[in-house]
Design a protein around this motif. Structure first.
Motif, PDB file in Angstrom:
ATOM      1  N   TYR A  26       3.544  12.897  -9.589  1.00  0.00           N
ATOM      2  CA  TYR A  26       2.091  12.982  -9.666  1.00  0.00           C
ATOM      3  C   TYR A  26       1.488  11.603  -9.960  1.00  0.00           C
ATOM      4  O   TYR A  26       0.509  11.189  -9.330  1.00  0.00           O
ATOM      5  CB  TYR A  26       1.675  13.992 -10.737  1.00  0.00           C
ATOM      6  N   GLN A  27       2.079  10.876 -10.909  1.00  0.00           N
ATOM      7  CA  GLN A  27       1.578   9.531 -11.236  1.00  0.00           C
ATOM      8  C   GLN A  27       1.666   8.608 -10.024  1.00  0.00           C
ATOM      9  O   GLN A  27       0.767   7.795  -9.773  1.00  0.00           O
ATOM     10  CB  GLN A  27       2.363   8.946 -12.406  1.00  0.00           C
ATOM     11  N   TYR A  28       2.738   8.735  -9.266  1.00  0.00           N
ATOM     12  CA  TYR A  28       2.908   7.916  -8.059  1.00  0.00           C
ATOM     13  C   TYR A  28       1.805   8.233  -7.048  1.00  0.00           C
ATOM     14  O   TYR A  28       1.182   7.330  -6.476  1.00  0.00           O
ATOM     15  CB  TYR A  28       4.288   8.161  -7.449  1.00  0.00           C
ATOM     16  N   LEU A  29       1.571   9.513  -6.836  1.00  0.00           N
ATOM     17  CA  LEU A  29       0.526   9.899  -5.880  1.00  0.00           C
ATOM     18  C   LEU A  29      -0.846   9.431  -6.338  1.00  0.00           C
ATOM     19  O   LEU A  29      -1.675   9.027  -5.526  1.00  0.00           O
ATOM     20  CB  LEU A  29       0.542  11.416  -5.679  1.00  0.00           C
ATOM     21  N   ARG A  30      -1.091   9.470  -7.643  1.00  0.00           N
ATOM     22  CA  ARG A  30      -2.366   8.986  -8.173  1.00  0.00           C
ATOM     23  C   ARG A  30      -2.521   7.486  -7.904  1.00  0.00           C
ATOM     24  O   ARG A  30      -3.620   7.017  -7.606  1.00  0.00           O
ATOM     25  CB  ARG A  30      -2.472   9.259  -9.678  1.00  0.00           C
ATOM     26  N   CYS A  31      -1.425   6.742  -7.999  1.00  0.00           N
ATOM     27  CA  CYS A  31      -1.477   5.303  -7.692  1.00  0.00           C
ATOM     28  C   CYS A  31      -1.917   5.087  -6.252  1.00  0.00           C
ATOM     29  O   CYS A  31      -2.706   4.184  -5.956  1.00  0.00           O
ATOM     30  CB  CYS A  31      -0.115   4.655  -7.890  1.00  0.00           C
ATOM     31  N   LEU A  32      -1.394   5.913  -5.369  1.00  0.00           N
ATOM     32  CA  LEU A  32      -1.726   5.772  -3.954  1.00  0.00           C
ATOM     33  C   LEU A  32      -3.174   6.162  -3.665  1.00  0.00           C
ATOM     34  O   LEU A  32      -3.790   5.643  -2.734  1.00  0.00           O
ATOM     35  CB  LEU A  32      -0.779   6.614  -3.103  1.00  0.00           C
ATOM     36  N   GLU A  33      -3.708   7.076  -4.463  1.00  0.00           N
ATOM     37  CA  GLU A  33      -5.084   7.533  -4.265  1.00  0.00           C
ATOM     38  C   GLU A  33      -6.121   6.559  -4.816  1.00  0.00           C
ATOM     39  O   GLU A  33      -7.299   6.637  -4.460  1.00  0.00           O
ATOM     40  CB  GLU A  33      -5.290   8.895  -4.939  1.00  0.00           C
ATOM     41  N   LYS A  34      -5.711   5.655  -5.689  1.00  0.00           N
ATOM     42  CA  LYS A  34      -6.661   4.727  -6.310  1.00  0.00           C
ATOM     43  C   LYS A  34      -7.371   3.897  -5.241  1.00  0.00           C
ATOM     44  O   LYS A  34      -6.888   3.739  -4.116  1.00  0.00           O
ATOM     45  CB  LYS A  34      -5.939   3.798  -7.288  1.00  0.00           C
ATOM     46  N   GLU A  35      -8.470   3.368  -5.653  1.00  0.00           N
ATOM     47  CA  GLU A  35      -9.235   2.503  -4.754  1.00  0.00           C
ATOM     48  C   GLU A  35      -8.328   1.431  -4.176  1.00  0.00           C
ATOM     49  O   GLU A  35      -7.567   0.808  -4.902  1.00  0.00           O
ATOM     50  CB  GLU A  35     -10.372   1.833  -5.527  1.00  0.00           C
ATOM     51  N   GLN A  36      -8.409   1.211  -2.911  1.00  0.00           N
ATOM     52  CA  GLN A  36      -7.541   0.259  -2.232  1.00  0.00           C
ATOM     53  C   GLN A  36      -8.097  -1.168  -2.259  1.00  0.00           C
ATOM     54  O   GLN A  36      -7.674  -2.013  -1.473  1.00  0.00           O
ATOM     55  CB  GLN A  36      -7.328   0.708  -0.778  1.00  0.00           C
ATOM     56  N   THR A  37      -8.996  -1.479  -3.184  1.00  0.00           N
ATOM     57  CA  THR A  37      -9.567  -2.823  -3.245  1.00  0.00           C
ATOM     58  C   THR A  37      -8.532  -3.852  -3.671  1.00  0.00           C
ATOM     59  O   THR A  37      -8.532  -4.975  -3.187  1.00  0.00           O
ATOM     60  CB  THR A  37     -10.763  -2.870  -4.215  1.00  0.00           C
ATOM     61  N   ASP A  38      -7.683  -3.488  -4.582  1.00  0.00           N
ATOM     62  CA  ASP A  38      -6.646  -4.411  -5.042  1.00  0.00           C
ATOM     63  C   ASP A  38      -5.288  -3.862  -4.596  1.00  0.00           C
ATOM     64  O   ASP A  38      -4.547  -3.274  -5.365  1.00  0.00           O
ATOM     65  CB  ASP A  38      -6.695  -4.557  -6.575  1.00  0.00           C
ATOM     66  N   VAL A  39      -4.985  -4.076  -3.336  1.00  0.00           N
ATOM     67  CA  VAL A  39      -3.786  -3.516  -2.720  1.00  0.00           C
ATOM     68  C   VAL A  39      -2.520  -3.984  -3.425  1.00  0.00           C
ATOM     69  O   VAL A  39      -1.591  -3.216  -3.633  1.00  0.00           O
ATOM     70  CB  VAL A  39      -3.731  -3.856  -1.211  1.00  0.00           C
ATOM     71  N   SER A  40      -2.466  -5.240  -3.834  1.00  0.00           N
ATOM     72  CA  SER A  40      -1.248  -5.754  -4.471  1.00  0.00           C
ATOM     73  C   SER A  40      -0.998  -5.056  -5.810  1.00  0.00           C
ATOM     74  O   SER A  40       0.136  -4.739  -6.151  1.00  0.00           O
ATOM     75  CB  SER A  40      -1.333  -7.261  -4.674  1.00  0.00           C
ATOM     76  N   VAL A  42      -2.042  -1.979  -6.710  1.00  0.00           N
ATOM     77  CA  VAL A  42      -1.665  -0.599  -6.420  1.00  0.00           C
ATOM     78  C   VAL A  42      -0.227  -0.549  -5.927  1.00  0.00           C
ATOM     79  O   VAL A  42       0.561   0.289  -6.343  1.00  0.00           O
ATOM     80  CB  VAL A  42      -2.633   0.044  -5.405  1.00  0.00           C
ATOM     81  N   SER A  43       0.137  -1.480  -5.063  1.00  0.00           N
ATOM     82  CA  SER A  43       1.494  -1.523  -4.532  1.00  0.00           C
ATOM     83  C   SER A  43       2.508  -1.758  -5.646  1.00  0.00           C
ATOM     84  O   SER A  43       3.557  -1.119  -5.695  1.00  0.00           O
ATOM     85  CB  SER A  43       1.602  -2.623  -3.481  1.00  0.00           C
ATOM     86  N   GLN A  44       2.200  -2.679  -6.556  1.00  0.00           N
ATOM     87  CA  GLN A  44       3.105  -2.968  -7.667  1.00  0.00           C
ATOM     88  C   GLN A  44       3.226  -1.749  -8.584  1.00  0.00           C
ATOM     89  O   GLN A  44       4.334  -1.376  -8.992  1.00  0.00           O
ATOM     90  CB  GLN A  44       2.595  -4.165  -8.460  1.00  0.00           C
ATOM     91  N   GLU A  45       2.114  -1.106  -8.879  1.00  0.00           N
ATOM     92  CA  GLU A  45       2.129   0.071  -9.754  1.00  0.00           C
ATOM     93  C   GLU A  45       2.903   1.221  -9.109  1.00  0.00           C
ATOM     94  O   GLU A  45       3.701   1.886  -9.757  1.00  0.00           O
ATOM     95  CB  GLU A  45       0.689   0.500 -10.063  1.00  0.00           C
ATOM     96  N   SER A  46       2.686   1.429  -7.812  1.00  0.00           N
ATOM     97  CA  SER A  46       3.397   2.511  -7.135  1.00  0.00           C
ATOM     98  C   SER A  46       4.891   2.209  -7.044  1.00  0.00           C
ATOM     99  O   SER A  46       5.721   3.110  -7.171  1.00  0.00           O
ATOM    100  CB  SER A  46       2.810   2.777  -5.757  1.00  0.00           C
TER     101      SER A  46
END
Length: 106
Positions: A26-40, A42-46
Motif C-alpha cells: 500500500y505504501q508503495y502504491l501511495r508513492c506512485l500516486e503522489k504528485e509527479q512533480t518531483d519524479v526523482s 518519488v522514484s527514490q521513495e518507491s
C-alpha cells in the motif's frame, strides 16, 4: 518482527512469521500516486518501498523454512496429522474412562 535472521538453527512457530505484506505494498502504491512533480524523489521513495518489501518477503521465506515439519511431503504431513488425531482421541477416551472410575463412590 519477532524472529531475527541470525537464529538459523531455531524452530519458528507459524504465528511468529510476519507475512503482513499489504501495508508495504500500500505504501508503495501511495508513492506512485503522489504528485509527479518531483519524479526523482518519488522514484527514490518507491525504490525504498520495493526494497523493504523484498526484505520482508526474504525474511518470511527464511522463517518458513524453519517451521517444524516443513521438510515432509504433504502426504507425510497428513499421515502424521491423522496419527496425532488418533492419539488424541485415544487419550480423551482414557481420560473419560479414568474420570468415570474415580467418580464411583467407594
Amino acid at each position: 518482527q519477532r524472529i531475527s535472521l541470525n537464529m538459523s538453527s531455531q524452530v519458528v512457530a507459524a504465528d511468529d512469521i510476519d507475512v503482513d505484506f499489504l501495508p508495504v505494498i500500500y505504501q508503495y502504491l501511495r508513492c506512485l500516486e503522489k504528485e509527479q512533480t518531483d519524479v526523482s524523489r518519488v522514484s527514490q521513495e518507491s525504490s525504498q518501498k520495493v526494497l523493504e518489501l523484498q526484505r520482508k518477503i526474504h525474511t518470511a521465506r527464511e522463517q518458513v523454512r524453519k517451521l517444524p515439519g516443513v521438510e515432509y511431503s504433504r502426504e507425510e504431513q497428513l499421515r502424521r496429522l491423522e496419527a496425532l488425531r488418533k492419539q488424541l482421541a485415544l487419550k480423551k477416551r482414557l481420560l473419560l474412562k479414568y474420570k468415570a472410575k474415580s467418580d464411583i463412590p467407594h
